[in-house]
Design a protein around this motif. Structure first.
Motif, PDB file in Angstrom:
ATOM      1  N   THR A  81       0.864  -1.183   0.000  1.00 25.63           N
ATOM      2  CA  THR A  81       0.000   0.000   0.000  1.00 25.63           C
ATOM      3  C   THR A  81       0.900   1.232   0.000  1.00 25.63           C
ATOM      4  N   GLY A  82       0.307   2.394  -0.117  1.00 27.51           N
ATOM      5  CA  GLY A  82       1.091   3.616  -0.082  1.00 27.51           C
ATOM      6  C   GLY A  82       1.899   3.743   1.199  1.00 27.51           C
ATOM      7  N   TRP A  83       1.252   3.461   2.344  1.00 24.95           N
ATOM      8  CA  TRP A  83       1.964   3.526   3.616  1.00 24.95           C
ATOM      9  C   TRP A  83       3.029   2.438   3.690  1.00 24.95           C
ATOM     10  N   PHE A  85       4.682   1.286   1.203  1.00 25.47           N
ATOM     11  CA  PHE A  85       5.746   1.788   0.329  1.00 25.47           C
ATOM     12  C   PHE A  85       6.673   2.718   1.115  1.00 25.47           C
ATOM     13  N   VAL A  86       6.086   3.635   1.863  1.00 25.72           N
ATOM     14  CA  VAL A  86       6.872   4.589   2.652  1.00 25.72           C
ATOM     15  C   VAL A  86       7.671   3.860   3.728  1.00 25.72           C
ATOM     16  N   LYS A  87       7.046   2.921   4.434  1.00 25.02           N
ATOM     17  CA  LYS A  87       7.756   2.167   5.479  1.00 25.02           C
ATOM     18  C   LYS A  87       8.894   1.347   4.884  1.00 25.02           C
ATOM     19  N   ASP A  88       8.668   0.733   3.719  1.00 22.11           N
ATOM     20  CA  ASP A  88       9.709  -0.048   3.054  1.00 22.11           C
ATOM     21  C   ASP A  88      10.873   0.853   2.642  1.00 22.11           C
ATOM     22  N   LEU A  89      10.555   2.011   2.094  1.00 18.83           N
ATOM     23  CA  LEU A  89      11.601   2.959   1.698  1.00 18.83           C
ATOM     24  C   LEU A  89      12.404   3.400   2.918  1.00 18.83           C
ATOM     25  N   ALA A  90      11.720   3.676   4.018  1.00 22.07           N
ATOM     26  CA  ALA A  90      12.411   4.077   5.247  1.00 22.07           C
ATOM     27  C   ALA A  90      13.354   2.976   5.722  1.00 22.07           C
ATOM     28  N   ALA A  98       8.792   9.534   8.486  1.00 22.00           N
ATOM     29  CA  ALA A  98       8.441  10.913   8.123  1.00 22.00           C
ATOM     30  C   ALA A  98       9.354  11.440   7.016  1.00 22.00           C
ATOM     31  N   THR A  99      10.642  11.154   7.125  1.00 18.30           N
ATOM     32  CA  THR A  99      11.586  11.584   6.091  1.00 18.30           C
ATOM     33  C   THR A  99      11.325  10.848   4.785  1.00 18.30           C
ATOM     34  N   ALA A 100      11.054   9.559   4.869  1.00 20.66           N
ATOM     35  CA  ALA A 100      10.759   8.777   3.662  1.00 20.66           C
ATOM     36  C   ALA A 100       9.495   9.300   2.990  1.00 20.66           C
ATOM     37  N   ARG A 101       8.498   9.686   3.779  1.00 17.53           N
ATOM     38  CA  ARG A 101       7.261  10.244   3.213  1.00 17.53           C
ATOM     39  C   ARG A 101       7.549  11.577   2.525  1.00 17.53           C
ATOM     40  N   PRO A 128      -1.932  -0.439  -5.367  1.00 14.81           N
ATOM     41  CA  PRO A 128      -2.899  -0.525  -4.265  1.00 14.81           C
ATOM     42  C   PRO A 128      -3.230   0.862  -3.712  1.00 14.81           C
ATOM     43  N   GLY A 129      -4.155   0.923  -2.786  1.00 10.77           N
ATOM     44  CA  GLY A 129      -4.580   2.183  -2.191  1.00 10.77           C
ATOM     45  C   GLY A 129      -3.452   2.914  -1.485  1.00 10.77           C
ATOM     46  N   GLY A 130      -3.575   4.225  -1.406  1.00 11.37           N
ATOM     47  CA  GLY A 130      -2.630   5.039  -0.667  1.00 11.37           C
ATOM     48  C   GLY A 130      -1.585   5.746  -1.496  1.00 11.37           C
TER      49      GLY A 130
END
Length: 148
Positions: A81-83, A85-90, A98-101, A128-130
């Motif tokens: 999901t979008g979130w 994705f951000v957690k994986d990038l972080a 927060a920085t990854a977002r 997916p959503g997000g």
């Protein structure tokens, strides 16, 4: 007939240097090197999520250096999901969520402009959503039928 947009442009409308400057401005990064690092990290992460014609079409819209980063990735079998994705990038970059977002938003805002509204809509339908919010778009959901 000749005034129709051509889906396969031979050269992108933006150079990689110009893309870095736009991302640097969007993300308020202190150096071009930091902007380049963020672009490569976010596009690599997107390359692990995006498949099909949308992946190919997006690569055609990007400067060559950015397209190579996107397409060098093998798509994951797990769609985040979008979130997610951000957690994986972080996790992959050692950044905070927060920085990854922030980094994701800075890069994908520029990518959204390069892709244009039609391709962006196709990309968002595939993911997916997000993700709409990550691209700087409103995320509109279809109402779900009530359970009987």
């Amino acid at each position: 007939m000749y005034d129709q947009p051509r889906p396969n442009r031979s050269t992108p409308a933006m150079t990689f240097d110009r893309m870095l400057e736009r991302v640097r401005y969007e993300g308020v990064y202190p150096t071009r090197e930091r902007a380049a690092e963020v672009v490569h990290n976010v596009l690599a992460a997107l390359g692990r999520q995006l498949t099909g014609d949308e992946r190919v079409d997006l690569a055609q819209c990007l400067p060559v250096e950015a397209a190579l980063t996107l397409t060098a990735q093998i798509p994951d079998t797990e769609h985040l999901t979008g979130w997610g994705f951000v957690k994986d990038l972080a996790a992959r970059t050692g950044a905070t969520p927060a920085t990854a977002r922030w980094d994701t938003g800075a890069v994908l805002a520029v990518v959204a402009r390069l892709a244009g509204p039609d391709l962006l809509a196709r990309i968002l339908r595939r993911l997916p959503g997000g993700y709409a919010l990550l691209f700087g778009q409103a995320e509109l959901r279809q109402p779900q039928p009530a359970a009987a």
